[in-house]
Design a protein around this motif. Structure first.
Motif, PDB file in Angstrom:
ATOM      1  N   GLU A  23       0.968  -1.166  -0.020  1.00 52.57           N
ATOM      2  CA  GLU A  23      -0.112  -0.089   0.005  1.00 52.57           C
ATOM      3  C   GLU A  23       0.769   1.360  -0.048  1.00 52.57           C
ATOM      4  OE1 GLU A  23      -1.539   3.450   1.334  1.00 52.57           O
ATOM      5  OE2 GLU A  23      -0.872   2.488   2.878  1.00 52.57           O
ATOM      6  N   ARG A  24       1.830   1.383   0.917  1.00 53.14           N
ATOM      7  CA  ARG A  24       2.807   2.468   0.841  1.00 53.14           C
ATOM      8  C   ARG A  24       3.598   2.525  -0.332  1.00 53.14           C
ATOM      9  NH1 ARG A  24       1.587   6.724   3.058  1.00 53.14           N
ATOM     10  NH2 ARG A  24      -0.224   5.608   2.202  1.00 53.14           N
ATOM     11  N   TRP A  27       1.274   3.704  -3.100  1.00 51.07           N
ATOM     12  CA  TRP A  27       0.862   5.115  -2.827  1.00 51.07           C
ATOM     13  C   TRP A  27       2.141   6.394  -2.998  1.00 51.07           C
ATOM     14  CZ3 TRP A  27      -2.988   8.462  -0.857  1.00 51.07           C
ATOM     15  CH2 TRP A  27      -2.654   9.572  -0.525  1.00 51.07           C
ATOM     16  N   PRO A  30       2.447   6.945  -7.812  1.00 50.84           N
ATOM     17  CA  PRO A  30       1.095   6.859  -8.754  1.00 50.84           C
ATOM     18  C   PRO A  30       1.202   7.388 -10.120  1.00 50.84           C
ATOM     19  CG  PRO A  30       1.633   9.066  -7.415  1.00 50.84           C
ATOM     20  CD  PRO A  30       2.676   8.218  -7.144  1.00 50.84           C
ATOM     21  N   ALA A  84      -3.907   6.097 -10.629  1.00 51.56           N
ATOM     22  CA  ALA A  84      -3.986   7.406  -9.694  1.00 51.56           C
ATOM     23  C   ALA A  84      -4.625   8.453 -10.571  1.00 51.56           C
ATOM     24  CB  ALA A  84      -2.904   7.763  -9.382  1.00 51.56           C
ATOM     25  N   HIS A  99      -2.830   9.136  -5.414  1.00 54.40           N
ATOM     26  CA  HIS A  99      -3.798   7.890  -5.367  1.00 54.40           C
ATOM     27  C   HIS A  99      -5.118   8.527  -4.369  1.00 54.40           C
ATOM     28  CE1 HIS A  99      -2.587   4.457  -7.673  1.00 54.40           C
ATOM     29  NE2 HIS A  99      -1.405   4.396  -7.017  1.00 54.40           N
ATOM     30  N   CYS A 100      -5.649   9.520  -4.880  1.00 56.14           N
ATOM     31  CA  CYS A 100      -6.598   9.823  -3.774  1.00 56.14           C
ATOM     32  C   CYS A 100      -7.840   9.362  -4.107  1.00 56.14           C
ATOM     33  CB  CYS A 100      -6.758  11.657  -3.911  1.00 56.14           C
ATOM     34  SG  CYS A 100      -6.696  12.180  -5.747  1.00 56.14           S
ATOM     35  N   ASN A 104      -4.409   2.490  -4.732  1.00 59.16           N
ATOM     36  CA  ASN A 104      -3.291   1.838  -4.169  1.00 59.16           C
ATOM     37  C   ASN A 104      -3.743   0.704  -3.270  1.00 59.16           C
ATOM     38  OD1 ASN A 104      -4.019   4.112  -2.523  1.00 59.16           O
ATOM     39  ND2 ASN A 104      -2.353   3.649  -1.428  1.00 59.16           N
ATOM     40  N   TYR A 380      -6.470  10.946   2.330  1.00 57.78           N
ATOM     41  CA  TYR A 380      -5.108  10.016   2.750  1.00 57.78           C
ATOM     42  C   TYR A 380      -5.548   8.742   3.432  1.00 57.78           C
ATOM     43  CZ  TYR A 380      -2.180  14.369   2.904  1.00 57.78           C
ATOM     44  OH  TYR A 380      -1.632  15.424   2.593  1.00 57.78           O
TER      45      TYR A 380
END
Length: 455
Positions: A23-24, A27, A30, A84, A99-100, A104, A380
């Motif tokens: 995930e990190r 993120w 993107p 993204a 990735h808002c 992700n 976030y």
């Protein structure tokens, strides 16, 4: 929680850190639709390290892999999206992208599912096949870029899932699901949510054509494309009261700007927009009105206008019986007080998962764990355990419920579902009729005009 479900949870817990790390990493890397090669390459490496053989999309990012239980039965597809958004003002944007929308988290969760399915006993009692699909380009953005790809023959469709359908990458799939990351508000203390469905959309590119001239010295010699565009958008706004509430129509254009100096009458103005609606019939009907208004504005100013319509996404409908099974599985995982399913709610957003539900039963539900506004600069991932790790567990619960007992639950949902189209081919044939390219106003030497704004 049953003993079997406890086993599935333990299988996921073994890979918790891998999910959180993914995930990190995603993120921090993107990329927008049809360019997600960094995520693609990262995930290919991870899946192959787990022992999976992948079927690649080829000249676009994305792939699928299959987990065969060894016993005949339905084929379940589970999706994770790669793309993204371009949102340069997000504080953590990379090259103007972030990735808002939480994709992700989806891809990290799909990787977690792949890892958990490799654990001993993961497939006990199941039949059929699970197809894990990493798919690009869910966000319907950068229309000019995608149209250029289409003209070059790289893609046929704007959206990733319908493009995968056209490439045969969903052939043989009987039923589908996915989890989307979401943000629960301060008064919404839930982990999972779901609704009946959401709007479809038509993608539109509009190009007003004028004539340049000196803006101060000889404006009478020019035709202002910007003014024509403004008039066209005003005409479309004046149509809004004619949109019926039952159709949930949305029209939200953006002007792409002029490409000239301030002392020049602009000879071109481009606009991108969608027409969204609850049914394809409503979208087509209201889109004709929108095109008429845009064309009338060009005529009023003596300008030209090119209209380009492309099939976007079809309305997304979640089968209620499938929804109930998903809801029950979520309740088993986190408790009824942490699950919020509404069998009547309808979103006016759009997703290309709707293209999938046109031909098979499917459910897209939401896992909380983000904060802020979706597609906003304050979005976030605050709690990746809820949004990613819980999403892995819930989807494994659903897959297990669908495919055990000779897939009795899946077989009934599939048999009872009445898709809008009988096959992927029939669906593609239908949306191909939505393509439109019109130079909508033609003038003769006397200034008389002929208009043509629809197929």
């Amino acid at each position: 929680m049953t003993e079997r479900q406890q086993q599935l949870v333990q299988n996921v817990e073994k890979h918790r850190q891998m999910i959180l790390d993914a995930e990190r990493w995603l993120w921090a890397h993107p990329q927008t639709g049809y360019t997600e090669w960094e995520a693609h390459n990262y995930l290919v490496e991870k899946y192959e390290a787990l022992g999976y053989s992948l079927t690649l999309a080829g000249n676009i990012p994305g792939f699928y892999t299959e987990v065969d239980t060894g016993r005949p039965g339905p084929k379940l597809a589970i999706f994770g999206e790669l793309d993204a958004l371009d949102i340069a003002n997000h504080p953590e944007s990379v090259n103007g992208m972030a990735h808002c929308c939480g994709h992700n988290g989806q891809s990290a969760a799909l990787l977690g599912i792949a890892a958990a399915l490799k654990e001993p006993g993961a497939l006990d009692g199941l039949c059929g096949t699970i197809r894990l699909v990493a798919v690009p380009a869910e966000e319907m953005i950068q229309l000019a870029f995608r149209e250029d790809l289409r003209k070059k023959g790289v893609i046929q469709y704007m959206g990733g899932k319908v493009e995968f359908m056209a490439r045969g990458m969903l052939d043989g799939v009987d039923i589908a699901m996915m989890v989307h990351g979401g943000a629960a508000g301060p008064d919404e203390a839930f982990d999972f949510s779901g609704g009946l469905g959401m709007n479809g959309c038509m993608a539109k590119t509009i190009r007003y054509k004028g004539k340049s001239a000196h803006a101060g010295g000889a404006p009478h010699l020019g035709i202002n494309a910007q003014y024509a565009a403004m008039l066209g958008l005003q005409a479309c706004n004046d149509l809004r009261e004619t949109f019926q509430e039952k159709d949930t129509i949305r029209f939200h254009p953006i002007m792409m700007g002029v490409n000239c100096a301030v002392n020049i009458i602009p000879d071109e103005m481009k606009i991108e927009s969608y027409v969204r609606g609850r049914s394809l019939e409503a979208i087509k009907r209201e889109n004709i009105k929108v095109n008429r208004a845009l064309t009338g504005a060009a005529l009023a100013m003596g300008a030209g206008v090119e209209l380009s319509d492309r099939p976007g996404y079809s309305p997304e409908y979640h089968d209620p019986a499938f929804m109930k099974l998903v809801e029950d599985c979520c309740c088993d995982l986190v408790g009824k007080d942490r699950v919020k399913f509404d069998y009547e709610s309808w979103s006016t957003g759009s997703s290309d998962f709707g293209d999938v539900t046109c031909v098979m039963p499917g459910v897209q539900f939401f896992a909380a764990g983000a904060i802020g506004t979706g597609h906003g600069i304050d979005y976030y991932v605050k709690d990746p355990n809820r949004m990613c790790v819980n999403a892995v567990k819930a989807q494994l619960f659903v897959a297990d419920a669908l495919l055990r007992d000779d897939a009795a639950a899946a077989r009934k949902i599939i048999a009872d579902y009445k898709p809008q189209y009988p096959s992927i081919k029939a669906y593609l044939d239908a949306i191909n009729e939505l393509f439109l390219d019109k130079d909508a106003v033609q003038y003769d030497e006397h200034g008389n005009a002929t208009v043509d704004f629809q197929n």
